[in-house]
Design a protein around this motif. Structure first.
Motif, mmCIF file in Angstrom:
data_model
loop_
_atom_site.group_PDB
_atom_site.id
_atom_site.type_symbol
_atom_site.label_atom_id
_atom_site.label_comp_id
_atom_site.label_asym_id
_atom_site.label_seq_id
_atom_site.Cartn_x
_atom_site.Cartn_y
_atom_site.Cartn_z
ATOM 1 N N THR A 21 92.626 89.012 -40.093
ATOM 2 C CA THR A 21 92.080 87.689 -40.172
ATOM 3 C C THR A 21 92.931 86.529 -39.561
ATOM 4 O OG1 THR A 21 93.015 88.215 -42.409
ATOM 5 C CG2 THR A 21 91.112 86.939 -42.416
ATOM 6 N N VAL A 22 94.301 86.808 -39.276
ATOM 7 C CA VAL A 22 95.086 85.902 -38.548
ATOM 8 C C VAL A 22 94.546 86.117 -37.258
ATOM 9 C CG1 VAL A 22 97.322 85.425 -37.616
ATOM 10 C CG2 VAL A 22 97.066 85.957 -39.900
ATOM 11 N N LEU A 23 94.468 87.350 -36.712
ATOM 12 C CA LEU A 23 93.897 87.496 -35.123
ATOM 13 C C LEU A 23 92.590 86.628 -34.699
ATOM 14 C CD1 LEU A 23 94.937 88.909 -32.557
ATOM 15 C CD2 LEU A 23 93.743 91.016 -33.477
ATOM 16 N N PHE A 24 91.785 86.780 -35.855
ATOM 17 C CA PHE A 24 90.146 86.333 -35.270
ATOM 18 C C PHE A 24 90.191 84.824 -36.002
ATOM 19 C CE2 PHE A 24 90.230 91.003 -34.885
ATOM 20 C CZ PHE A 24 89.723 91.309 -33.462
ATOM 21 N N SER A 25 91.191 84.267 -36.354
ATOM 22 C CA SER A 25 91.010 82.946 -36.885
ATOM 23 C C SER A 25 91.282 81.704 -35.977
ATOM 24 C CB SER A 25 92.033 82.854 -38.012
ATOM 25 O OG SER A 25 93.396 82.753 -37.509
ATOM 26 N N PHE A 26 91.216 82.190 -34.681
ATOM 27 C CA PHE A 26 91.448 81.095 -33.770
ATOM 28 C C PHE A 26 90.034 80.833 -33.258
ATOM 29 C CE2 PHE A 26 95.475 83.316 -33.712
ATOM 30 C CZ PHE A 26 96.482 82.177 -33.530
ATOM 31 N N PRO A 27 89.897 79.530 -32.625
ATOM 32 C CA PRO A 27 88.587 79.087 -32.122
ATOM 33 C C PRO A 27 88.307 80.061 -31.065
ATOM 34 C CG PRO A 27 90.066 77.025 -32.342
ATOM 35 C CD PRO A 27 90.852 78.456 -32.702
ATOM 36 N N GLU A 28 86.873 79.791 -30.611
ATOM 37 C CA GLU A 28 86.215 80.870 -29.705
ATOM 38 C C GLU A 28 86.891 80.630 -28.208
ATOM 39 O OE1 GLU A 28 83.817 83.548 -27.982
ATOM 40 O OE2 GLU A 28 83.942 82.894 -30.129
ATOM 41 N N GLN A 29 87.433 79.273 -27.962
ATOM 42 C CA GLN A 29 88.208 79.021 -26.477
ATOM 43 C C GLN A 29 89.372 79.820 -26.562
ATOM 44 O OE1 GLN A 29 88.355 74.905 -27.282
ATOM 45 N NE2 GLN A 29 90.565 74.914 -27.297
ATOM 46 N N TYR A 30 89.999 80.400 -27.796
ATOM 47 C CA TYR A 30 91.060 81.332 -27.458
ATOM 48 C C TYR A 30 90.797 82.532 -27.943
ATOM 49 C CZ TYR A 30 93.300 76.550 -27.503
ATOM 50 O OH TYR A 30 93.579 75.412 -27.267
ATOM 51 N N SER A 31 89.660 83.201 -27.475
ATOM 52 C CA SER A 31 89.110 84.449 -27.980
ATOM 53 C C SER A 31 90.236 85.557 -27.112
ATOM 54 C CB SER A 31 87.763 84.827 -27.529
ATOM 55 O OG SER A 31 87.539 84.394 -26.007
ATOM 56 N N TRP A 32 90.594 85.201 -26.154
ATOM 57 C CA TRP A 32 91.707 85.928 -25.267
ATOM 58 C C TRP A 32 92.900 86.461 -26.176
ATOM 59 C CZ3 TRP A 32 96.387 84.059 -25.204
ATOM 60 C CH2 TRP A 32 96.592 82.862 -25.364
ATOM 61 N N ILE A 33 93.006 85.725 -27.219
ATOM 62 C CA ILE A 33 94.270 86.008 -28.166
ATOM 63 C C ILE A 33 94.054 87.284 -28.821
ATOM 64 C CG2 ILE A 33 94.036 85.371 -30.214
ATOM 65 C CD1 ILE A 33 96.785 83.643 -29.646
ATOM 66 N N SER A 34 92.961 87.836 -28.864
ATOM 67 C CA SER A 34 92.653 89.313 -29.672
ATOM 68 C C SER A 34 93.215 90.490 -28.561
ATOM 69 C CB SER A 34 91.199 89.363 -29.878
ATOM 70 O OG SER A 34 90.319 89.500 -28.757
ATOM 71 N N ASN A 35 93.333 90.068 -27.175
ATOM 72 C CA ASN A 35 93.700 90.988 -26.198
ATOM 73 C C ASN A 35 95.147 90.815 -26.000
ATOM 74 O OD1 ASN A 35 91.095 92.718 -26.033
ATOM 75 N ND2 ASN A 35 90.549 91.058 -24.654
ATOM 76 N N HIS A 36 95.790 89.668 -26.375
ATOM 77 C CA HIS A 36 97.146 89.586 -26.118
ATOM 78 C C HIS A 36 98.282 90.385 -26.480
ATOM 79 C CE1 HIS A 36 101.023 87.320 -27.048
ATOM 80 N NE2 HIS A 36 100.963 87.050 -25.956
ATOM 81 N N ARG A 37 97.895 91.120 -27.523
ATOM 82 C CA ARG A 37 98.886 91.961 -28.084
ATOM 83 C C ARG A 37 98.989 93.238 -27.079
ATOM 84 N NH1 ARG A 37 95.132 94.465 -33.207
ATOM 85 N NH2 ARG A 37 93.194 94.493 -32.038
ATOM 86 N N TRP A 38 97.790 93.539 -26.325
ATOM 87 C CA TRP A 38 97.971 94.736 -25.500
ATOM 88 C C TRP A 38 98.772 94.331 -24.219
ATOM 89 C CZ3 TRP A 38 97.314 97.650 -29.192
ATOM 90 C CH2 TRP A 38 96.308 97.685 -30.125
ATOM 91 N N ALA A 39 98.356 93.150 -23.818
ATOM 92 C CA ALA A 39 99.373 92.729 -22.760
ATOM 93 C C ALA A 39 100.916 92.728 -22.834
ATOM 94 C CB ALA A 39 98.978 91.300 -22.397
ATOM 95 N N VAL A 40 101.023 92.403 -24.367
ATOM 96 C CA VAL A 40 102.717 92.158 -24.742
ATOM 97 C C VAL A 40 103.022 93.733 -24.733
ATOM 98 C CG1 VAL A 40 104.187 91.958 -26.684
ATOM 99 C CG2 VAL A 40 102.462 90.199 -25.926
ATOM 100 N N LEU A 41 102.304 94.615 -25.205
ATOM 101 C CA LEU A 41 102.663 96.052 -25.268
ATOM 102 C C LEU A 41 102.760 96.722 -23.720
ATOM 103 C CD1 LEU A 41 103.208 98.192 -27.369
ATOM 104 C CD2 LEU A 41 100.808 98.817 -27.391
ATOM 105 N N ALA A 42 101.787 96.232 -22.933
ATOM 106 C CA ALA A 42 102.044 96.664 -21.730
ATOM 107 C C ALA A 42 103.418 96.083 -20.989
ATOM 108 C CB ALA A 42 100.641 96.255 -20.842
#
Length: 137
Positions: A99-120
């Protein structure tokens, strides 16, 4: 090829990328655009501590490379820090509340993949510091 130098550079690049990756949402996302505090605090530990540990690891790696401290101790500490950052990042990435991950507006949809960039980036630090520790010890 100088393995010690190359591995420490990989570790440094990884830690700088990790610190930058952790900071990007706080800098890019507008303050009223979503629950940024909840995003950073997700999971049992949150992710902000990883950014701080990454900055500390830069100092540790540089002090070991420049022999301002014992290179073997710096390499060991950097490796342990990178393992801790990888563990915290993985825990955070897999336990973010959807719910937190997908609560951002559409223009910030990249944030759903941000966690994988941090992990990499965290995995890159482990690879670099492991190589540095192996070449020093």
């Amino acid at each position: 090829m100088d393995v010690e130098r190359t591995a420490s550079i990989v570790g440094l690049v990884g830690t700088v990328l990790l610190a930058a990756a952790v900071a990007v949402p706080a800098v890019v996302v507008e303050s009223g655009a979503g629950p940024m505090a909840a995003y950073y605090a997700s999971g049992p530990f949150g992710i902000a501590v990883v950014g701080l540990l990454a900055l500390i690891e830069v100092i540790v790696l540089l002090s070991g490379r420049q022999e301002r401290t014992d290179p073997a101790m710096a390499a060991g500490l950097a490796f342990v820090l990178s393992l801790a950052m990888l563990g915290i990042s993985a825990t955070w990435a897999f336990t973010i509340d959807p719910t937190v991950l997908f609560s951002f507006p559409e223009q910030y949809s990249w944030i759903s993949n941000h966690r994988w960039a941090v992990l990499a980036a965290a995995a890159l630090t482990v690879v670099g510091t492991a190589g540095y520790a192996r070449s020093v010890v």
